[in-house]
Design a protein around this motif. Structure first.
Motif, PDB file in Angstrom:
ATOM      1  N   LYS A  15      -4.256  -0.152   0.293  1.00  0.00           N
ATOM      2  CA  LYS A  15      -3.889  -1.408   0.975  1.00  0.00           C
ATOM      3  C   LYS A  15      -2.396  -1.480   1.251  1.00  0.00           C
ATOM      4  O   LYS A  15      -1.970  -1.766   2.366  1.00  0.00           O
ATOM      5  CB  LYS A  15      -4.307  -2.632   0.133  1.00  0.00           C
ATOM      6  N   SER A  16      -1.599  -1.199   0.220  1.00  0.00           N
ATOM      7  CA  SER A  16      -0.146  -1.323   0.391  1.00  0.00           C
ATOM      8  C   SER A  16       0.408  -0.214   1.270  1.00  0.00           C
ATOM      9  O   SER A  16       1.393  -0.410   1.987  1.00  0.00           O
ATOM     10  CB  SER A  16       0.554  -1.325  -0.971  1.00  0.00           C
ATOM     11  N   THR A  17      -0.237   0.958   1.226  1.00  0.00           N
ATOM     12  CA  THR A  17       0.189   2.060   2.096  1.00  0.00           C
ATOM     13  C   THR A  17       0.030   1.626   3.552  1.00  0.00           C
ATOM     14  O   THR A  17       0.939   1.804   4.375  1.00  0.00           O
ATOM     15  CB  THR A  17      -0.688   3.310   1.830  1.00  0.00           C
ATOM     16  N   ALA A  27       6.372  -1.714   0.849  1.00  0.00           N
ATOM     17  CA  ALA A  27       5.673  -2.474  -0.188  1.00  0.00           C
ATOM     18  C   ALA A  27       5.398  -1.429  -1.244  1.00  0.00           C
ATOM     19  O   ALA A  27       5.157  -0.268  -0.924  1.00  0.00           O
ATOM     20  CB  ALA A  27       4.377  -3.038   0.345  1.00  0.00           C
ATOM     21  N   GLU A  28       5.459  -1.802  -2.477  1.00  0.00           N
ATOM     22  CA  GLU A  28       5.277  -0.806  -3.519  1.00  0.00           C
ATOM     23  C   GLU A  28       3.873  -0.216  -3.431  1.00  0.00           C
ATOM     24  O   GLU A  28       2.879  -0.941  -3.415  1.00  0.00           O
ATOM     25  CB  GLU A  28       5.494  -1.447  -4.877  1.00  0.00           C
ATOM     26  N   SER A  29       3.813   1.098  -3.273  1.00  0.00           N
ATOM     27  CA  SER A  29       2.520   1.752  -3.232  1.00  0.00           C
ATOM     28  C   SER A  29       2.595   2.927  -4.176  1.00  0.00           C
ATOM     29  O   SER A  29       3.530   3.713  -4.132  1.00  0.00           O
ATOM     30  CB  SER A  29       2.248   2.220  -1.802  1.00  0.00           C
ATOM     31  N   CYS A  35      -1.045  -1.737  -8.679  1.00  0.00           N
ATOM     32  CA  CYS A  35       0.367  -1.530  -8.404  1.00  0.00           C
ATOM     33  C   CYS A  35       0.961  -2.803  -7.798  1.00  0.00           C
ATOM     34  O   CYS A  35       2.077  -3.185  -8.115  1.00  0.00           O
ATOM     35  CB  CYS A  35       0.506  -0.340  -7.455  1.00  0.00           C
ATOM     36  N   THR A  36       0.179  -3.454  -6.928  1.00  0.00           N
ATOM     37  CA  THR A  36       0.660  -4.697  -6.314  1.00  0.00           C
ATOM     38  C   THR A  36       0.282  -5.882  -7.185  1.00  0.00           C
ATOM     39  O   THR A  36      -0.867  -6.023  -7.591  1.00  0.00           O
ATOM     40  CB  THR A  36       0.015  -4.894  -4.922  1.00  0.00           C
ATOM     41  N   ILE A  37       1.254  -6.729  -7.490  1.00  0.00           N
ATOM     42  CA  ILE A  37       0.954  -7.946  -8.247  1.00  0.00           C
ATOM     43  C   ILE A  37       1.313  -9.164  -7.396  1.00  0.00           C
ATOM     44  O   ILE A  37       0.466  -9.978  -7.069  1.00  0.00           O
ATOM     45  CB  ILE A  37       1.692  -7.964  -9.599  1.00  0.00           C
ATOM     46  N   VAL A  71      -0.861 -10.156   5.134  1.00  0.00           N
ATOM     47  CA  VAL A  71      -0.599 -10.445   3.725  1.00  0.00           C
ATOM     48  C   VAL A  71      -1.341  -9.415   2.879  1.00  0.00           C
ATOM     49  O   VAL A  71      -2.557  -9.258   3.007  1.00  0.00           O
ATOM     50  CB  VAL A  71      -1.090 -11.869   3.349  1.00  0.00           C
ATOM     51  N   ASP A  72      -0.605  -8.698   2.046  1.00  0.00           N
ATOM     52  CA  ASP A  72      -1.168  -7.654   1.185  1.00  0.00           C
ATOM     53  C   ASP A  72      -1.192  -8.205  -0.238  1.00  0.00           C
ATOM     54  O   ASP A  72      -0.173  -8.679  -0.738  1.00  0.00           O
ATOM     55  CB  ASP A  72      -0.252  -6.410   1.278  1.00  0.00           C
ATOM     56  N   ILE A  73      -2.373  -8.183  -0.855  1.00  0.00           N
ATOM     57  CA  ILE A  73      -2.457  -8.749  -2.210  1.00  0.00           C
ATOM     58  C   ILE A  73      -2.931  -7.691  -3.215  1.00  0.00           C
ATOM     59  O   ILE A  73      -3.195  -6.557  -2.851  1.00  0.00           O
ATOM     60  CB  ILE A  73      -3.412  -9.966  -2.276  1.00  0.00           C
TER      61      ILE A  73
HETATM   62 MG   LIG Z   1      -1.118  -2.523  -3.381  1.00  0.00          MG
END
Ligand SMILES: [Mg+2]
Ligand SMILES: Nc1nc2c(ncn2[C@@H]2O[C@H](COP(=O)(O)OP(=O)(O)OP(=O)(O)O)[C@@H](O)[C@H]2O)c(=O)[nH]1
Length: 369
Positions: A15-17, A27-29, A35-37, A71-73
């Motif tokens: 997702k973050s990638t 975004a941290e991936s 990994c995502t908070i 929006v990435d969650i």
């Molecule tokens: Mg993520």
């Protein structure tokens, strides 16, 4: 008008990638689940070839594209509604979005952890579907509790509204309890309006985004075929992209380099562009243009909207004091090559307040305040 899409999926599916490639914002991936908070929010330009074509003919000082927000969650896991993983509280970040992008892992890579130990799109989709349904069920049950009080209210307006909402909520609760999305319950416009403030996630349109390896783009792999079969059943769209490849493309500096890269990979457009455009369409959005020497600009409006409301997107004064819209379609400009020639050919129309704006219209509003 909601101009945003929320990205959901299991942890560690990419997702973050995909989000980072979309927004060109890091975004941290990383290769570990959760990994995502905190949610990542990014604004993305909507790719539209027509904007460049209009600008070539009008040669403005500035070109401004339409935008849409993503929006990435955090990832959801089985049991999230009972607090497993990071729980489901962070779903609050996507309650207000207009549409959902569900990222599904469709690539093999032994180095990348799958939270359930095996890549299985059908099971992954089911888990996310159930967790989203359970999150909505919580919301619906809470509302039903409130309705009991409201139905007894002495204020007739309040009690009538509660009585009208009650059977709708019962139907939705039934569907959710069976793991079906709220959008599977057939409702008319008025009924939808009565419960719209609940912002149910499973009421929103959804598209599946299959994340494949870079070599999986030419033909659908077995995972993608499974997702497509499921999507057909629940009337969702599918976009196939390679998060890894897209992040490499996004890292390139110029559009030229990007085009060369795409050509070398045998692709017409980047999967991201397709994802953005499908998301935009899913949100029920169209584009009109304003075109002058100062700037050529794309404006987003809800499909089916009338000229004064379209004008109001630029400025409320334009809507309040709307007189007429000078209007032509961009395809006419591409044919006649200049506004002057369009005028000579009688292709520029004057439209009134009942005109329903079309995707690709070029408008110049006359107003008086
Ligand atoms: Mg993520
Ligand atoms: N082989 C392969 N690896 C990928 C692909 N897309 C993402 N990855 C890797 O998968 C790992 C997880 O990616 P993320 O983007 O952090 O996943 P996420 O879904 O945001 O994960 P959470 O935030 O933990 O829910 C990273 O190591 C990525 O480099 C892909 O298309 N192919």
């Amino acid at each position: 008008m909601q101009l945003n899409c929320g990205i959901v999926g299991l942890p560690n599916v990419g997702k973050s990638t995909i989000f980072s490639a979309l927004t060109s914002a890091p975004a941290e991936s990383a290769n570990y689940p959760f990994c995502t908070i905190e949610p990542n929010v990014g604004i993305v330009e909507v790719p539209d070839k027509r904007l460049g074509m209009i600008s070539e003919l009008i040669t403005p000082q500035k070109i401004i594209p339409a935008v849409v927000e993503f929006v990435d969650i955090a990832g959801l896991v089985k049991g999230a509604s009972k607090g497993e993983g990071l729980g489901n509280k962070f779903l609050g970040h996507i309650r207000q979005v207009g549409a959902i992008i569900h990222v599904v892992r469709c690539f093999d890579d032994d180095d990348i952890v799958h939270v359930n130990g095996v890549v299985d799109p059908a099971s992954d989709i089911e888990i996310i579907g159930i967790e989203l349904a359970l999150a909505d069920l919580e919301t619906v049950l809470k509302r039903q509790e409130n309705l009991v009080k409201q139905m007894k209210s002495h204020d007739k307006k309040i009690s009538d509204k509660a009585k009208a909402a009650d059977p709708i909520l019962k139907q939705i609760a039934n569907a959710l309890e069976e793991g079906r999305p709220a959008r599977s319950v057939e409702l008319d416009k008025i009924q939808k309006e009565l419960i719209s403030d609940l912002h149910l996630i499973t009421m929103k349109q959804q598209l599946y985004c299959c994340n494949v390896n870079e070599d999986g783009l030419d033909s659908d792999n077995e995972y993608v075929k499974k997702v497509k079969a499921l999507a057909q059943k629940d009337d969702s769209q599918v976009v196939v992209i390679s998060g890894k490849l897209e992040s490499e493309i996004a890292d390139l500096d110029s559009q030229e380099e990007k085009n060369e890269f795409l050509e070398a990979a045998g692709l017409e457009e980047s999967g991201l562009d397709q994802l953005i455009r499908t998301g935009y369409d899913m949100l029920g959005l169209n584009t009109y243009f304003t075109a002058g020497e100062k700037e050529v600009r794309a404006w987003t409006f809800p499909k089916g909207c009338k000229a004064p409301q379209a004008a109001g997107i630029i400025h409320t004064d334009f809507e309040r004091g709307f007189i007429k819209a000078e209007s032509y379609h961009c395809t006419d400009l591409f044919e006649y090559k200049s506004e002057l020639k369009l005028k000579e050919a009688g292709k520029i129309r004057l439209e009134g307040k009942d005109y329903q704006v079309l995707d690709g219209d070029v408008l110049n509003f006359r107003f008086n305040v």
